[in-house]
Design a protein around this motif. Sequence first.
Motif, PDB file in Angstrom:
ATOM      1  N   GLU A 169       0.776  -1.705  -0.016  1.00 38.87           N
ATOM      2  CA  GLU A 169      -0.194   0.201   0.254  1.00 38.87           C
ATOM      3  C   GLU A 169       0.664   0.941  -0.082  1.00 38.87           C
ATOM      4  O   GLU A 169       0.483   2.101  -0.221  1.00 38.87           O
ATOM      5  CB  GLU A 169      -1.217   0.148   1.272  1.00 38.87           C
ATOM      6  CG  GLU A 169      -2.123  -1.136   1.415  1.00 38.87           C
ATOM      7  CD  GLU A 169      -2.711  -0.436   0.151  1.00 38.87           C
ATOM      8  OE1 GLU A 169      -3.287   0.876  -0.344  1.00 38.87           O
ATOM      9  OE2 GLU A 169      -3.404  -1.102  -0.749  1.00 38.87           O
ATOM     10  N   ILE A 170       2.450   1.273   1.090  1.00 43.14           N
ATOM     11  CA  ILE A 170       2.642   2.293   0.855  1.00 43.14           C
ATOM     12  C   ILE A 170       3.693   2.651  -0.559  1.00 43.14           C
ATOM     13  O   ILE A 170       3.640   3.592  -0.830  1.00 43.14           O
ATOM     14  CB  ILE A 170       3.982   1.854   2.260  1.00 43.14           C
ATOM     15  CG1 ILE A 170       3.889   2.416   3.257  1.00 43.14           C
ATOM     16  CG2 ILE A 170       4.950   2.740   1.284  1.00 43.14           C
ATOM     17  CD1 ILE A 170       3.416   3.545   4.357  1.00 43.14           C
ATOM     18  N   VAL A 171       3.674   1.689  -1.061  1.00 46.09           N
ATOM     19  CA  VAL A 171       4.627   1.783  -2.260  1.00 46.09           C
ATOM     20  C   VAL A 171       3.328   1.856  -3.397  1.00 46.09           C
ATOM     21  O   VAL A 171       3.543   3.049  -4.157  1.00 46.09           O
ATOM     22  CB  VAL A 171       4.891   0.707  -2.978  1.00 46.09           C
ATOM     23  CG1 VAL A 171       5.516   0.450  -4.398  1.00 46.09           C
ATOM     24  CG2 VAL A 171       6.718  -0.134  -1.965  1.00 46.09           C
ATOM     25  N   SER A 172       2.496   2.040  -3.516  1.00 45.61           N
ATOM     26  CA  SER A 172       1.305   2.357  -4.370  1.00 45.61           C
ATOM     27  C   SER A 172       0.642   3.534  -4.198  1.00 45.61           C
ATOM     28  O   SER A 172       0.616   4.570  -5.111  1.00 45.61           O
ATOM     29  CB  SER A 172       0.043   1.273  -4.054  1.00 45.61           C
ATOM     30  OG  SER A 172      -0.768   1.576  -3.190  1.00 45.61           O
ATOM     31  N   VAL A 173       0.994   4.344  -3.127  1.00 42.97           N
ATOM     32  CA  VAL A 173       0.625   5.591  -2.468  1.00 42.97           C
ATOM     33  C   VAL A 173       1.622   6.453  -3.288  1.00 42.97           C
ATOM     34  O   VAL A 173       1.030   7.530  -3.365  1.00 42.97           O
ATOM     35  CB  VAL A 173      -0.301   5.354  -0.822  1.00 42.97           C
ATOM     36  CG1 VAL A 173      -0.078   7.506  -1.596  1.00 42.97           C
ATOM     37  CG2 VAL A 173      -1.227   4.657  -0.810  1.00 42.97           C
ATOM     38  N   HIS A 174       2.656   5.874  -2.604  1.00 41.83           N
ATOM     39  CA  HIS A 174       3.714   6.572  -3.448  1.00 41.83           C
ATOM     40  C   HIS A 174       3.829   6.940  -4.830  1.00 41.83           C
ATOM     41  O   HIS A 174       4.031   8.382  -5.278  1.00 41.83           O
ATOM     42  CB  HIS A 174       4.762   6.291  -2.729  1.00 41.83           C
ATOM     43  CG  HIS A 174       6.498   6.964  -3.046  1.00 41.83           C
ATOM     44  ND1 HIS A 174       6.881   7.868  -2.326  1.00 41.83           N
ATOM     45  CD2 HIS A 174       7.052   6.824  -3.801  1.00 41.83           C
ATOM     46  CE1 HIS A 174       7.910   8.464  -2.974  1.00 41.83           C
ATOM     47  NE2 HIS A 174       8.073   7.477  -4.121  1.00 41.83           N
ATOM     48  N   LEU A 175       3.463   5.874  -5.284  1.00 40.85           N
ATOM     49  CA  LEU A 175       3.830   5.556  -6.958  1.00 40.85           C
ATOM     50  C   LEU A 175       2.799   6.843  -7.372  1.00 40.85           C
ATOM     51  O   LEU A 175       2.587   7.184  -8.063  1.00 40.85           O
ATOM     52  CB  LEU A 175       3.272   4.546  -7.629  1.00 40.85           C
ATOM     53  CG  LEU A 175       4.780   3.615  -7.687  1.00 40.85           C
ATOM     54  CD1 LEU A 175       4.315   2.406  -8.019  1.00 40.85           C
ATOM     55  CD2 LEU A 175       5.685   4.379  -7.990  1.00 40.85           C
ATOM     56  N   VAL A 177       1.486   9.268  -5.351  1.00 35.92           N
ATOM     57  CA  VAL A 177       1.750  10.740  -5.498  1.00 35.92           C
ATOM     58  C   VAL A 177       2.594  11.332  -6.928  1.00 35.92           C
ATOM     59  O   VAL A 177       2.771  12.465  -7.501  1.00 35.92           O
ATOM     60  CB  VAL A 177       3.008  10.876  -3.413  1.00 35.92           C
ATOM     61  CG1 VAL A 177       3.273  12.198  -3.843  1.00 35.92           C
ATOM     62  CG2 VAL A 177       1.493  10.786  -3.046  1.00 35.92           C
ATOM     63  N   VAL A 178       3.654  10.575  -7.006  1.00 37.28           N
ATOM     64  CA  VAL A 178       4.389  10.325  -8.233  1.00 37.28           C
ATOM     65  C   VAL A 178       3.479  11.024  -9.266  1.00 37.28           C
ATOM     66  O   VAL A 178       3.997  12.134  -9.746  1.00 37.28           O
ATOM     67  CB  VAL A 178       5.292   9.266  -7.938  1.00 37.28           C
ATOM     68  CG1 VAL A 178       6.527  10.135  -9.359  1.00 37.28           C
ATOM     69  CG2 VAL A 178       6.314   9.396  -7.318  1.00 37.28           C
TER      70      VAL A 178
END
Lengths: 198, 473
Positions: A169-175, A177-178
Amino acid sequence: MEQIYWPSVFFLIFGGLACAFSLAVLLSTNIVRMAFYLVLALAATAGLFFLAGQEFVGAMQLLIYVGGTLVLLIFGVMLTSQERFVNMKTPAGDWVLGMIAGGALLSLLTAAAFSVPEWRSPERAAVEKLQAEPNATPIGMGLLGARVDKIDAPTSEQAGRSGYLFPFEIVSVHLLVVLIGAAYLARAKRRANPLPTG
Amino acid sequence: MASGINNLLDWLLSSWLLSGLGWSIPSDSAVGYVVAALIHIVLILNLVAVGALVFIWLERKISGRIQDRLGPTRVGGKFGWLQTLADGLKLITKEDLMPDGADGFLFKIAPYVSFAASIAAFIAIPFAGGPYPWIAQHLNTGVFFVVAVLGLEVFGVILAGYSSASKWSLFGAMREAAQVVSYEVPLGMCAVVPVLIAGSMDMVVIGNQQAGLFTNWFIFHDPATFITFWVYFTCATASVNRAPFDLAEAESELVAGFHTEYSGLRWSFFFMAEYGSMLSVSILASVLFLGAWNGPIPIASILGLTYENGELTGYLGNLIGLTNVLLKGVVGVCVMIWIRWTLPRLRIDQVMATCLKYCTPIAAVMFLGAVLWQYNLPGRTFFGLLPAPAAMFAVDEGWDAPRAASVEPARPAVVDVREGREAELWEASPTPKQLEGPNWLEVERGIGVGDASHSKSASHTHNQHFASQGRRD
């Protein structure tokens, strides 16, 4: 011919190809050729994944690295490369520095590879009994927070619950945002004072 | 020497030909391994090469008809059928040119990169199903592999455009790369919908689930899949760079795009790659949506050509399946040719708008629609909902029964999802009862049998469920 264990042969072939093309990336001076050799090295790595029976990871490697990242890389090269960046010459000092850093890392990895007992190569008879299992499902379950390979853990907290939901989830939210940031930066800018028309 | 040849023939028969008949393969035989691989390579190469041969002739004939011309007539008598061979001879004898400023190595290798990527997709494409599928490499994640490999073809195009030292090539390559990379997104989303319905990325499993009458094809599964198919076909046409999306080779502005500087055999490799990709996306469309190797009427199972009635009959049934797959693929290619000579070329912004503004959102909504259909009407197809006579026609027991018996998936991991939505995970996956906690009960309710009102399918899946538990214990 019966004594040949073919998976080992193919492992050597693909591993050798990956190493050789990695060296070619290092030794070539043309940046587009570097990208081409990098593609071949990554494709050989995908071959290693297929050989290990991990088809999903292998296809992922092809899709993301070979098909996605490298195309993007070459695109960047085509769009931005000026004459002096197309052919890169490495100064001798950089070679020495790179040799030291790379050699240190290599020695560390080699030592690690031979010291972990689980990574020792098992007997051939044991290997031949192994059967590659369907493998996309456990990955998907793991990303949803269920580790199907840890069912037999002693407590129910560890049993199948220690998945990768949170990092996923962290990675997907980060992506995300990017992505939004990139769209924001690349949007068509409105003029502060639009020119009078007509 | 003689005994060596004898052994070789022995391995050849035992390792590949007979495995098609359902007999076991000696798995650790070195020669059999190599020979089987060689036979697969030769078959796939010939499929692409002969396919290109036919499709080029077909394209010229169809375009001639559409534009009120004759097409090739002079060579080869009737219908000009030798035209492509003559073309091939001409291309072989042409001089192999290379521009002065070109990067020689990359320029020479680029066509082969394209061609290899195009052929590699055929490794995972099945040509006949049933319990003993005809497939070069039975991959557990076949759909994903094919979609991934189809995206690699653009790499050769970029290399060709870059290394040609020509601005037309460079612009053509950049346009094509932008187009192919963007169309991969809706293409992948469309390919997910049948995967979602089948509950597996294994193409053999997906094809086997569509056995029976044509009403079982996934294109008729629900309205969402019906729309998804057309979106898929549009995206597939664009991703193999065919008109109306062939701006990358616009002859008025770019001369021929990325292969402007190529001549002779290298040029023709690009075209073989294009026709190979057209065939592979068409076959992929037929496997995902159009029932794969199952004809509109299950002739093979009506005639009893299944593996239960013996190995030879099963082999013949697989031959019918092969015919079906190739026919559907060729029809798909013909539709692409027809579209090419009918529609005008789009501008680049129109191409991108089609992808990003239309195909991607439609595919996303259709994905949602398929999920909702599967959730609300588990295991029901669109034709299964019709009033009594039509519904009986759709799920006729006489044609349904052999399907349930003969189409056991090749790997026992996946149970027929449409019969009760049971996605039995894999052998070692947690049966919900082994894990305590309320979440897993919900998972069981969600994935598992659901309602008992479906008496037939529910009992079927219950049996499967208990059987799997028994295997584990």
